[in-house]
Design an enzyme around this catalytic site. Sequence first.
Site, PDB file in Angstrom:
ATOM      1  N   LYS A 279       0.844  -1.196   0.000  1.00 12.47           N
ATOM      2  CA  LYS A 279       0.000   0.000   0.000  1.00 12.47           C
ATOM      3  C   LYS A 279       0.882   1.250   0.000  1.00 12.47           C
ATOM      4  O   LYS A 279       1.997   1.212   0.508  1.00 12.47           O
ATOM      5  CB  LYS A 279      -0.871   0.032   1.266  1.00 12.47           C
ATOM      6  CG  LYS A 279      -2.025  -0.943   1.266  1.00 12.47           C
ATOM      7  CD  LYS A 279      -2.849  -0.783   2.518  1.00 12.47           C
ATOM      8  CE  LYS A 279      -3.994  -1.781   2.545  1.00 12.47           C
ATOM      9  NZ  LYS A 279      -4.988  -1.565   1.477  1.00 12.47           N
ATOM     10  N   ARG A 353     -10.541 -11.341   1.526  1.00 15.71           N
ATOM     11  CA  ARG A 353     -11.367 -12.415   0.940  1.00 15.71           C
ATOM     12  C   ARG A 353     -10.660 -13.757   1.021  1.00 15.71           C
ATOM     13  O   ARG A 353     -11.286 -14.799   1.088  1.00 15.71           O
ATOM     14  CB  ARG A 353     -11.742 -12.035  -0.497  1.00 15.71           C
ATOM     15  CG  ARG A 353     -10.581 -11.818  -1.409  1.00 15.71           C
ATOM     16  CD  ARG A 353     -10.951 -11.024  -2.657  1.00 15.71           C
ATOM     17  NE  ARG A 353     -10.945  -9.573  -2.408  1.00 15.71           N
ATOM     18  CZ  ARG A 353     -11.213  -8.664  -3.336  1.00 15.71           C
ATOM     19  NH1 ARG A 353     -11.518  -9.036  -4.562  1.00 15.71           N
ATOM     20  NH2 ARG A 353     -11.200  -7.386  -3.034  1.00 15.71           N
TER      21      ARG A 353
HETATM   22  N1  BES Z   1      -8.271  -3.627   4.147  1.00 10.63           N
HETATM   23  C1  BES Z   1      -8.379  -3.226   2.784  1.00 10.63           C
HETATM   24  C2  BES Z   1      -9.645  -2.459   2.490  1.00 10.63           C
HETATM   25  C3  BES Z   1      -9.735  -1.080   3.054  1.00 10.63           C
HETATM   26  C4  BES Z   1      -9.300  -0.004   2.314  1.00 10.63           C
HETATM   27  C5  BES Z   1     -10.326  -0.854   4.283  1.00 10.63           C
HETATM   28  C6  BES Z   1      -9.418   1.270   2.814  1.00 10.63           C
HETATM   29  C7  BES Z   1     -10.428   0.422   4.775  1.00 10.63           C
HETATM   30  C8  BES Z   1     -10.004   1.489   4.052  1.00 10.63           C
HETATM   31  C9  BES Z   1      -8.360  -4.437   1.884  1.00 10.63           C
HETATM   32  O1  BES Z   1      -7.614  -5.521   2.332  1.00 10.63           O
HETATM   33  C10 BES Z   1      -7.778  -4.005   0.588  1.00 10.63           C
HETATM   34  O2  BES Z   1      -6.646  -3.641   0.588  1.00 10.63           O
HETATM   35  N2  BES Z   1      -8.568  -4.042  -0.468  1.00 10.63           N
HETATM   36  C11 BES Z   1      -8.115  -3.612  -1.738  1.00 10.63           C
HETATM   37  C12 BES Z   1      -8.667  -4.560  -2.763  1.00 10.63           C
HETATM   38  C13 BES Z   1      -8.111  -4.345  -4.136  1.00 10.63           C
HETATM   39  C14 BES Z   1      -6.645  -4.713  -4.169  1.00 10.63           C
HETATM   40  C15 BES Z   1      -8.884  -5.187  -5.120  1.00 10.63           C
HETATM   41  C16 BES Z   1      -8.650  -2.199  -1.972  1.00 10.63           C
HETATM   42  O3  BES Z   1      -9.780  -1.915  -1.586  1.00 10.63           O
HETATM   43  O4  BES Z   1      -7.905  -1.383  -2.499  1.00 10.63           O
HETATM   44 MN    MN Z   2      -5.578  -5.333   1.764  1.00 10.39          MN
END
Ligand code: BES
Ligand code: MN
Length: 511
Positions: A279, A353
Amino acid sequence: MEFSIKSGSPEKQRSACIVVGVFQPRKLSESAEVIDQSAKQYLSDLVRRGDMEGKAGSTLLLHNVPGTLSDRVLLVGLGKEKEFREKEYRNAIATAVRTLNETGGFDGTIFLTELPVKKRDVTWRIRQATIIALETLYRFDQLKSKKEDVRRPLRKLTFCVARRSELPAAELALAEGQAIADGQKLMKDLANLPGNYCTPTYLAEQAQVLAKEFGLGIEVLERADMEKLGMNTLLAVAQGSRQPPKFIVLKYQGGKPDAKPIVLVGKGVTFDTGGISLKPPSEMDEMKYDMSGAASVFGTLKATALMKLPLNVIGVVPTTENMPGGGAIKPGDVVTSMSGQTVEILNTDAEGRLILCDALTYVERFSPDCVVDIATLTGACVVALGSVVSGLFANNDGLARELLDAGQNAYDRAWQLPLWDDYQEQLKSNFADMANIGTRMGGAITAACFLARYTSKFEWAHLDVAGTAYRGGEKKGSTGRPVPLLTHFLLGRTEAVQREAKKSRNQKKKA
Ligand code: BES
Ligand code: MN
Ligand code: ZN
């Protein structure tokens, strides 16, 4: 905090402070009128002179009001009477409690709980007031070396009801509100704790504490157990971390032994760096909240146990960190989930997931009545719905309706998004049964569609709480959501159980 319920007239209360409302413009509420009469128009004079317009959020603290037995009277502005609804009621209670806590009296007697709120009865008003009061006073200062103590904090709150006949319902609602707020506090404490404290091992320990306190059944699976079960997508996420993953199962048995359980599954990523699909740095600290789903399951179980609901509820928490490293999964890796379906991990940041799908396969063994998973699953859900409502998906319309209604009643709302097969196409993979991500479009939906491939054997709903479980920025902190929604859902199920029991009693009587 000590709470009590009372019915009586405001001018006769002996209290450090009594709280009554004023509508905009300058209209005394009923209890304020009563005080005004015994105070020989003291309040109406004040209001007429322009000291209190009744604007929502405003307050006026008065001392030694003639004709009353209390040290102080706090006037709280309620806004326009016609617009006084659920949100305004909640805000008024919060304002009252915040002001009382800063005022220096040890106790307060709140008459705002008598105010009519459209479509809401005394049960709702007292439950909400209790939850809001405790929410308003919540602080997380475990990690501060010097605590900012309130000089003379509020110790006792009394909520008033208009009629004696409302006392039994109000007492019950108070107990329920306290249980829900306790559950919410547990969730907040766990979620606010940073990733170096709140590890999977810590969550497992806290589950043990909870189990002991309430006599819950508990099982904690270790890495070796997960290997035996073939939980390879969960293990794949965990393989980049030095912290061992845990798989926690908590069982509350309040219902008949043969009653099918309601299963709650909570995402427990104690820190989500994204893994090799790292991230960006800004606000990454907030990824300590990626175990909010897990925390909400613990909180809901605690509230359920406190209320002694006549239900069987099982909480399941797959928990791990998501870290980069020499041992971490790489984009393109293919892993076989516990269900036997293979997954191409195109993005290691779509880890939620991956841990949930094995948990959802695992819970088949409970022959659940229904399964609800709770997860901070996608940023896309935040883009779609913001921080006002949680995203809801379900493979069963009845269950979706129940959860939506529960959210409305709790003022912890959810909004349903589609789970149609048309979206499944996005998960096609050239190398495995499915990919773990779709395109950039409809990301909350494709994530739910991924989970749907593991839930065909039971009634299932998914709550994406990425936008609602915590706040960022200046007010950074866990919100305790969706504990209110989930507990109201279980309260609804309780009513159904009680209706059934009554029906069968009546049938027996007739026979
Ligand atoms: N934990 C995150 C989702 C999230 C993002 C929660 C911002 C709270 C605030 C999750 O594991 C994630 O990183 N999801 C990705 C999925 C993507 C790679 C398809 C996302 O939402 O960017
Ligand atoms: Mn994630
Ligand atoms: Zn995540």
